[in-house]
Design a protein around this motif. Structure first.
Motif, PDB file in Angstrom:
ATOM      1  N   TRP A 187      61.975  57.384  36.081  1.00  0.00           N
ATOM      2  CA  TRP A 187      62.055  58.618  35.294  1.00  0.00           C
ATOM      3  C   TRP A 187      63.200  58.531  34.291  1.00  0.00           C
ATOM      4  N   TRP A 188      64.351  58.010  34.734  1.00  0.00           N
ATOM      5  CA  TRP A 188      65.499  57.869  33.833  1.00  0.00           C
ATOM      6  C   TRP A 188      65.258  56.768  32.802  1.00  0.00           C
ATOM      7  N   LEU A 189      64.627  55.686  33.217  1.00  0.00           N
ATOM      8  CA  LEU A 189      64.346  54.598  32.283  1.00  0.00           C
ATOM      9  C   LEU A 189      63.392  55.046  31.179  1.00  0.00           C
ATOM     10  N   LYS A 190      62.418  55.862  31.535  1.00  0.00           N
ATOM     11  CA  LYS A 190      61.494  56.376  30.522  1.00  0.00           C
ATOM     12  C   LYS A 190      62.211  57.297  29.543  1.00  0.00           C
ATOM     13  N   LYS A 191      63.295  57.890  29.969  1.00  0.00           N
ATOM     14  CA  LYS A 191      64.109  58.703  29.065  1.00  0.00           C
ATOM     15  C   LYS A 191      64.818  57.842  28.025  1.00  0.00           C
ATOM     16  N   GLY A 192      65.019  56.571  28.358  1.00  0.00           N
ATOM     17  CA  GLY A 192      65.666  55.676  27.408  1.00  0.00           C
ATOM     18  C   GLY A 192      67.040  55.203  27.791  1.00  0.00           C
ATOM     19  N   VAL A 193      67.486  55.451  29.043  1.00  0.00           N
ATOM     20  CA  VAL A 193      68.794  54.944  29.447  1.00  0.00           C
ATOM     21  C   VAL A 193      68.742  53.415  29.488  1.00  0.00           C
ATOM     22  N   ASP A 194      69.906  52.797  29.342  1.00  0.00           N
ATOM     23  CA  ASP A 194      69.979  51.356  29.113  1.00  0.00           C
ATOM     24  C   ASP A 194      70.458  50.558  30.317  1.00  0.00           C
ATOM     25  N   GLY A 195      70.648  51.227  31.438  1.00  0.00           N
ATOM     26  CA  GLY A 195      71.076  50.482  32.618  1.00  0.00           C
ATOM     27  C   GLY A 195      71.580  51.393  33.708  1.00  0.00           C
ATOM     28  N   PHE A 196      71.934  50.759  34.842  1.00  0.00           N
ATOM     29  CA  PHE A 196      72.428  51.494  36.000  1.00  0.00           C
ATOM     30  C   PHE A 196      73.591  50.744  36.645  1.00  0.00           C
ATOM     31  N   ARG A 197      74.561  51.500  37.049  1.00  0.00           N
ATOM     32  CA  ARG A 197      75.553  51.007  38.002  1.00  0.00           C
ATOM     33  C   ARG A 197      75.153  51.624  39.327  1.00  0.00           C
ATOM     34  N   PHE A 198      74.759  50.765  40.287  1.00  0.00           N
ATOM     35  CA  PHE A 198      74.266  51.247  41.575  1.00  0.00           C
ATOM     36  C   PHE A 198      75.432  51.376  42.552  1.00  0.00           C
ATOM     37  N   ASP A 199      75.803  52.603  42.817  1.00  0.00           N
ATOM     38  CA  ASP A 199      76.923  52.903  43.702  1.00  0.00           C
ATOM     39  C   ASP A 199      76.580  52.539  45.142  1.00  0.00           C
ATOM     40  N   ALA A 200      77.547  51.918  45.835  1.00  0.00           N
ATOM     41  CA  ALA A 200      77.428  51.649  47.282  1.00  0.00           C
ATOM     42  C   ALA A 200      76.112  50.971  47.654  1.00  0.00           C
ATOM     43  N   ILE A 201      75.571  50.178  46.751  1.00  0.00           N
ATOM     44  CA  ILE A 201      74.238  49.608  46.961  1.00  0.00           C
ATOM     45  C   ILE A 201      74.213  48.636  48.140  1.00  0.00           C
ATOM     46  N   ALA A 202      75.350  48.041  48.475  1.00  0.00           N
ATOM     47  CA  ALA A 202      75.403  47.068  49.578  1.00  0.00           C
ATOM     48  C   ALA A 202      75.180  47.712  50.934  1.00  0.00           C
ATOM     49  N   HIS A 203      75.175  49.054  50.983  1.00  0.00           N
ATOM     50  CA  HIS A 203      75.141  49.752  52.273  1.00  0.00           C
ATOM     51  C   HIS A 203      73.802  50.399  52.601  1.00  0.00           C
ATOM     52  N   ILE A 204      72.781  50.176  51.783  1.00  0.00           N
ATOM     53  CA  ILE A 204      71.520  50.895  52.017  1.00  0.00           C
ATOM     54  C   ILE A 204      70.794  50.399  53.265  1.00  0.00           C
ATOM     55  N   VAL A 205      71.225  49.271  53.825  1.00  0.00           N
ATOM     56  CA  VAL A 205      70.633  48.758  55.068  1.00  0.00           C
ATOM     57  C   VAL A 205      71.714  48.730  56.150  1.00  0.00           C
ATOM     58  N   LYS A 206      71.350  49.221  57.340  1.00  0.00           N
ATOM     59  CA  LYS A 206      72.259  49.213  58.484  1.00  0.00           C
ATOM     60  C   LYS A 206      71.736  48.257  59.555  1.00  0.00           C
ATOM     61  N   ALA A 207      72.620  47.773  60.389  1.00  0.00           N
ATOM     62  CA  ALA A 207      72.238  46.831  61.440  1.00  0.00           C
ATOM     63  C   ALA A 207      71.191  47.445  62.362  1.00  0.00           C
ATOM     64  N   VAL A 254      74.407  46.673  37.414  1.00  0.00           N
ATOM     65  CA  VAL A 254      75.586  46.182  38.135  1.00  0.00           C
ATOM     66  C   VAL A 254      75.652  46.915  39.459  1.00  0.00           C
ATOM     67  N   GLY A 255      75.950  46.179  40.522  1.00  0.00           N
ATOM     68  CA  GLY A 255      76.007  46.776  41.844  1.00  0.00           C
ATOM     69  C   GLY A 255      77.424  46.833  42.378  1.00  0.00           C
ATOM     70  N   GLU A 256      77.729  47.896  43.110  1.00  0.00           N
ATOM     71  CA  GLU A 256      79.009  47.998  43.816  1.00  0.00           C
ATOM     72  C   GLU A 256      78.828  47.358  45.195  1.00  0.00           C
ATOM     73  N   THR A 257      79.451  46.204  45.388  1.00  0.00           N
ATOM     74  CA  THR A 257      79.212  45.423  46.606  1.00  0.00           C
ATOM     75  C   THR A 257      80.535  44.921  47.173  1.00  0.00           C
ATOM     76  N   SER A 258      81.167  45.707  47.980  1.00  0.00           N
ATOM     77  CA  SER A 258      82.436  45.284  48.574  1.00  0.00           C
ATOM     78  C   SER A 258      82.188  44.299  49.706  1.00  0.00           C
ATOM     79  N   GLY A 259      83.230  43.549  50.051  1.00  0.00           N
ATOM     80  CA  GLY A 259      83.199  42.713  51.238  1.00  0.00           C
ATOM     81  C   GLY A 259      82.475  41.396  51.100  1.00  0.00           C
ATOM     82  N   LEU A 260      82.391  40.846  49.884  1.00  0.00           N
ATOM     83  CA  LEU A 260      81.741  39.544  49.744  1.00  0.00           C
ATOM     84  C   LEU A 260      82.521  38.640  48.797  1.00  0.00           C
ATOM     85  N   GLY A 261      82.255  37.336  48.905  1.00  0.00           N
ATOM     86  CA  GLY A 261      82.800  36.349  48.004  1.00  0.00           C
ATOM     87  C   GLY A 261      81.744  35.941  47.003  1.00  0.00           C
TER      88      GLY A 261
END
Length: 566
Positions: A187-207, A254-261
């Motif tokens: 929906w946002w892309l169809k509006k014409g936005v040019d990208g996303f910074r995905f907050d806390a994206i590394a956490h969408i899966v839990k053990a 761009v993704g926010e991904t803490s805790g990795l090398g």
């Protein structure tokens, strides 16, 4: 060499509530951003990353979203956003949205339904569990301190929140959640936005099974970040998002991904992964914090050799394999000149040196609002002046543990997220020109605004602002700055950070004195330098000056461009 427009771009991050207030309510807004587009165009940036502007009760300054397809009342209307997008595009600038996929607000209609009863159709949109042994389902600790579990008396179950209790985590094992998130992104892309910074994206899966974390100290909660960070199925979900939605648009992610090398980061951003363009790494953000105790709040001196090791590792591993997102501060971090430079005697020199360091690395540079004029940390004398939920939680819990208030406040002066969230300093007029019609800012303005402000910086040809303009322009003129191979020089020097960037027969030599005292530089053997090829420096330098051995002044930086003779 895999050229992309987003590799050649410079990003400017806007924290909307603190950027510019157009209507006198003390809070920045979309019309305020619009009024400063010409300033941003003149600075030379290509992409505006705008922190969350969605409808939100604002428990975590917009990162708790109650409606993904509506604008927060304080910021304006969707018509205002559409106009902002249009006006930015007319000036040749793009807009990147800050999107939270890990959690919503507890006032989101989905969560209100989910909480209504155990058999509600949306119950499984979030993560609910029965308690265990009279307490929470497991011992995980929230990023904002305390348990990740919040008890709901009406249904006698707990819901999971990695951040504030007002930010319940979505259940990404539910296909209806996945489909709804994909529809919203498109929906946002169809509006014409040019990208996303995905907050806390590394956490969408839990053990699987949500097991307890290792807890050797027998604490009631424990930091078990490896049980909800960067798990393998995150990549499955991101590939799915890319294949179904992102692939069809020429955007930047761009993704926010803490805790990795960097080796782990390649699993997100490798050229053949089809997930994200780049990720934010956090290793250098922990240089001045103890690994035990109260974490980031337990401040220790940082070491230049450690910074070299971290940055060099990322530069080398990512070259021609992935892409770096380079930054020194943002809305969650202290001001860079206060943290890595000298915000008093050598504020101008050290801010320019740090900018040189950032913009000459391989990767996309990110400028945080105010960084280009050398804005500094704030030292509020009373906890009543702070607004950040993480800061307030830390203060309250530290007081309960009997830690002296003076020690707590010193930690806040160093590390509170509010250091970066004080209003943008536009002029030396009342409230730094941030608000109009006598409005009272939502958080106090830094008292140094009469000295540090945009109006003064634009007028001064030797200002930090004009230095940034030159750095950005140089990046557009010389491909070696964008795509050149990085090589660290003087790896054991504890005062000087020096490196080269090489592309075909072009080579940059970057020399940086990271401290407030003189340092002796000796040109390493085998390095060719055309001393008439000085691109930029933060002190006056004579063209052709011999640099085989010379004395660097406090926080001095120089960049030379040489055509290598074979």
């Amino acid at each position: 060499m895999n050229k992309k427009w987003w590799k050649e771009s410079v990003v400017y991050q806007i924290y909307p509530i603190s950027f510019m207030d157009s209507n006198g309510d003390g809070k920045g807004d979309l019309r305020g951003i619009m009024s400063k587009l010409d300033y941003l165009k003149d600075l030379g940036v290509d992409m505006l990353w705008i922190c969350p502007i969605y409808k939100s009760p604002n428990h975590d300054n917009g990162y708790d979203i109650s409606d993904y397809c509506a604008i927060m009342d304080e910021f304006g209307t969707m018509e205002d956003f559409d106009l902002l997008l249009k006006e930015a595009h007319l000036r040749g600038m793009k807009i990147m949205m800050d999107l939270v996929l890990n959690h919503t607000s507890d006032e989101h209609p989905w969560f209100i339904e989910s909480k209504a009863s155990k058999d509600n159709p949306k119950r499984d949109y979030f993560i609910w569990r029965k308690g265990k042994n009279g307490g929470p389902p497991n011992n995980w600790e929230s990023y904002f301190s305390g348990s990740v579990w919040q008890y709901d008396e009406s249904t006698d179950e707990y819901y999971l929140h990695l951040y504030s209790k007002h930010q319940p985590d979505l259940n990404w094992e539910n296909q209806k959640v996945i489909d709804s998130m994909h529809e919203m992104v498109e929906w946002w892309l169809k509006k014409g936005v040019d990208g996303f910074r995905f907050d806390a994206i590394a956490h969408i899966v839990k053990a699987v099974g949500l097991p307890d974390g290792a807890n050797p100290l027998k604490l009631p909660t424990v930091q078990a970040y490896d049980l909800f960070s960067n798990l393998e199925n995150v990549h499955t979900l991101l590939k799915n998002l890319y294949d179904r939605v992102l692939f069809h648009y020429d955007i930047m992610t761009v993704g926010e991904t803490s805790g990795l090398g960097p080796e782990q980061a390649l699993s997100y951003v490798g050229d053949t992964r089809n997930e994200l363009n780049m990720v934010f790494q956090f290793e250098h953000m922990f240089l001045d914090a103890r690994s035990t105790g109260t974490g980031k709040w337990d401040v220790v001196p940082w070491n230049l050799l450690d910074l070299k090791k971290i940055i060099s590792h990322w530069q080398i591993v990512m070259h021609e394999q992935g892409w770096n997102a380079n930054y020194l501060c943002n809305h969650d971090q202290p001001r860079s000149v206060s943290r890595f430079g000298d915000d008093q005697e050598y504020r101008v020199e050290s801010a320019k040196m740090l900018a040189t360091f950032l913009h000459m690395l391989e990767g996309t540079p990110y400028i945080y609002q105010g960084e280009e004029i050398g804005m500094t940390n704030i030292a509020f004398q009373s906890i009543d002046d702070y607004r950040d939920v993480e800061t307030l939680n830390f203060y309250e819990q530290s007081m309960q543990r009997g830690i002296p208030e003076e020690k707590i406040m010193q930690a806040l002066w160093h590390k509170s997220r509010d250091n970066a969230r004080t209003p943008m300093q536009w002029s030396n007029t009342e409230e730094a020109g941030f608000t109009t019609m006598g409005g009272e800012p939502w958080i106090r303005v830094n008292s140094n605004y009469p000295l540090i402000n945009v109006e003064a910086a634009v007028k001064d040809p030797n200002s930090i602002y004009h230095y940034y303009r030159k750095l950005i322009a140089l990046r557009k003129q010389h491909e070696v700055i964008v795509y050149g191979l990085y090589e660290l020089l003087l790896p054991l020097d504890e005062e000087i950070y020096a490196y080269t960037r090489t592309l075909e027969d072009q080579q940059l030599l970057v020399i940086l004195n990271f401290f407030g005292k003189e340092a002796e530089f000796k040109l390493p053997e085998g390095i060719q330098v055309d001393t008439k090829g000085l691109l930029i420096s933060n002190y006056p330098v004579k063209s052709g000056e011999d640099i085989s051995t010379f004395t660097l002044r406090p926080y001095e930086s120089r960049v030379y461009l040489t055509t290598i003779q074979s």
